[in-house]
Enzyme design. Structure first.
Site, PDB file in Angstrom:
ATOM      1  N   PHE A 388      10.846  51.379  78.072  1.00 38.19           N
ATOM      2  CA  PHE A 388      11.397  50.758  79.349  1.00 38.19           C
ATOM      3  C   PHE A 388      10.422  50.515  80.682  1.00 38.19           C
ATOM      4  O   PHE A 388      11.359  50.797  81.568  1.00 38.19           O
ATOM      5  CB  PHE A 388      12.606  50.968  79.457  1.00 38.19           C
ATOM      6  CG  PHE A 388      13.620  50.390  78.040  1.00 38.19           C
ATOM      7  CD1 PHE A 388      12.908  50.196  77.176  1.00 38.19           C
ATOM      8  CD2 PHE A 388      14.497  51.797  77.371  1.00 38.19           C
ATOM      9  CE1 PHE A 388      13.771  49.819  75.750  1.00 38.19           C
ATOM     10  CE2 PHE A 388      14.902  51.654  76.208  1.00 38.19           C
ATOM     11  CZ  PHE A 388      14.497  50.981  75.273  1.00 38.19           C
ATOM     12  N   CYS A 389       9.590  51.459  80.644  1.00 42.48           N
ATOM     13  CA  CYS A 389       8.987  51.494  82.321  1.00 42.48           C
ATOM     14  C   CYS A 389       9.911  51.784  82.470  1.00 42.48           C
ATOM     15  O   CYS A 389       9.875  52.574  83.953  1.00 42.48           O
ATOM     16  CB  CYS A 389       8.826  50.799  83.076  1.00 42.48           C
ATOM     17  SG  CYS A 389       7.071  49.591  82.444  1.00 42.48           S
ATOM     18  N   ALA A 390      10.604  53.503  82.605  1.00 41.53           N
ATOM     19  CA  ALA A 390      11.582  54.127  82.458  1.00 41.53           C
ATOM     20  C   ALA A 390      11.816  55.867  82.439  1.00 41.53           C
ATOM     21  O   ALA A 390      12.540  56.172  81.473  1.00 41.53           O
ATOM     22  CB  ALA A 390      12.685  53.691  82.457  1.00 41.53           C
TER      23      ALA A 390
END
Length: 434
Positions: A388-390
């Site tokens: 999740f781009c995290a």
């Protein structure tokens, strides 16, 4: 002709009891009746539970964009009637957005390509140290890693603690330890949906002489926001998470840093006057002040209009109604996931009590991509899988290889939630019995 399946995936309402009545979608979205193929050879209405990535367009937003096309023309520099109409709509969109987030009358409203672009613009105009948490989306981490325009290194990453209270204390201590220009924080986690106390964070930043930038990409579609009441200096969000997926975003905030910085892009629209000498080496350029300074080129007029239309639609629906709708769906989803052996919900903080419509979770013994593919092929359910781009947050939560995320919004009903939990139950039951 293939059959359209729905009922086999649903738990009968009578079996859910009075605590879980049927919940209808709160608003019409484009594609609500779209059907997708299933592995069995039939098809099902698509259960879109990936709103946190890109929400579908509200029907009202799509209709506004369609109506605007007939009168679309150039903006700001045309004397023709349609050019004047388009310019007025574009500038009115700024005021609609400002009113929607209760911005100050002198705040700049700059249209961008999305939240990532808006934060990169903020990074372009900010000089000095920037403090961030390690739970941020990459869009609110990576832009601060580059030196500012004076060449100074600036990012200071504070690890989130087990509780929100301890995390606030850690940020307070970090800002007290050395001067910082900005505290840049998410309003709601894109992994777990947990909401941070933005007003308290703003107070901490201001007490230490810093400003605050709030990444509201996951908040503005779910909660009422007031930049004035919450003390927010800069706010950013994307249209595609606000039911307006037409390629635009926005940065709203104090104009002084924006006016003091060089234009984000050099080009027409940003320049008020250009005078070249014989060689061009002695060129004299006067740049606009205000939003135009950072909106070089032909702007995404339809994107701006769509964001304004979404703001108007959400205000008309009312955030009290939105909150009640999402609370009912969230309770249904949380109860459903908790009842499935092997499914574990992701949480950042032990003391968080508020979440938007996002649920990150892990399914024991199953890779996230395998879970997402099963949900799609066997039940017609769309979820997100991965990091999740995290990436730093997933690693600290003990899931360096990723997890699964379900997210919902105005076009979601209880049938969609039940379809997800029923399919997960079948998946985990099959794994135990095979």
């Amino acid at each position: 002709m293939t059959a359209v399946l729905s009922a086999p995936f649903l738990t009968p309402i009578a079996e859910l009891g009075p605590a879980h009545p049927s919940i209808a979608p709160l608003a019409q979205v484009v594609g609500a009746d779209e059907c997708v193929p299933l592995r069995a050879g039939d098809s099902a209405r698509y259960a879109n539970l990936d709103y946190a990535a890109s929400a579908p367009a509200l029907t009202a937003v799509a209709q506004t964009v369609q109506a605007s096309l007939a009168q679309y023309a150039s903006v700001h520099r045309g004397a023709g009637h349609l050019s004047q109409v388009t310019t007025r709509r574009y500038e009115e969109a700024r005021e609609t957005v400002r009113a929607f987030v209760r911005g100050r009358v002198d705040d700049a409203v700059v249209f961008t390509r999305g939240t990532t672009d808006a934060i990169n613009l903020a990074a372009h105009v900010t000089c000095g140290d920037v403090v961030v948490l390690d739970i941020e989306h990459h869009a609110n981490l990576l832009p601060w890693c580059a030196p500012d325009r004076t060449g100074s290194s600036r990012v200071r990453v504070v690890p989130a603690c087990a509780t929100i209270e301890d995390t606030l204390a850690a940020l307070d201590a970090e800002l007290a330890s050395a001067p910082a220009a900005l505290l840049a924080v998410t309003a709601a986690s894109n992994v777990t949906g947990e909401v941070l106390p933005i007003g308290r964070l703003a107070s901490i930043a201001h007490r230490h002489g810093a400003r605050i930038l709030v990444d509201a990409a996951q908040l503005v579609a779910h909660r009422r926001v007031s930049m004035v009441s919450h003390g927010i200096d800069y706010l950013v969000f994307s249209g595609h998470k606000l039911y307006a997926p037409f390629g635009a975003g926005v940065l709203i905030g104090r104009a002084d840093w924006l006016d003091a910085a060089p234009p984000y892009l050099a080009g027409g629209g940003a320049s008020a006057s250009v005078d070249f000498g014989i060689t061009g080496a002695d060129a004299a350029v006067e740049w606009h002040r205000g939003p135009a300074r950072h909106e070089a080129g032909s702007p995404n007029v339809l994107g701006a209009i769509s964001i304004a239309a979404a703001c108007t639609a959400l205000a008309d629906i009312g955030f009290d109604s939105i909150g009640l709708h999402e609370e009912a769906l969230r309770a249904r989803l949380d109860d459903g996931l908790a009842a499935i052996d092997g499914v574990t919900a992701l949480r950042i903080f032990d003391d968080s009590t508020d979440r938007v419509g996002i649920a990150g979770f892990d399914v024991a013994g199953h890779a996230p991509r395998a879970v997402a593919e099963y949900l799609s092929s066997d039940a017609g359910v769309g979820v997100r899988d991965g990091k999740f781009c995290a990436h730093p947050l997933l690693k600290r939560l003990g899931h360096p290889d990723g997890a699964v995320r379900a997210s919902f919004g105005l076009g979601t009903g209880s049938d969609d939630i039940d379809r997800l939990t029923d399919a997960l139950t079948r998946l985990t039951t099959r794994a135990r019995t095979s």
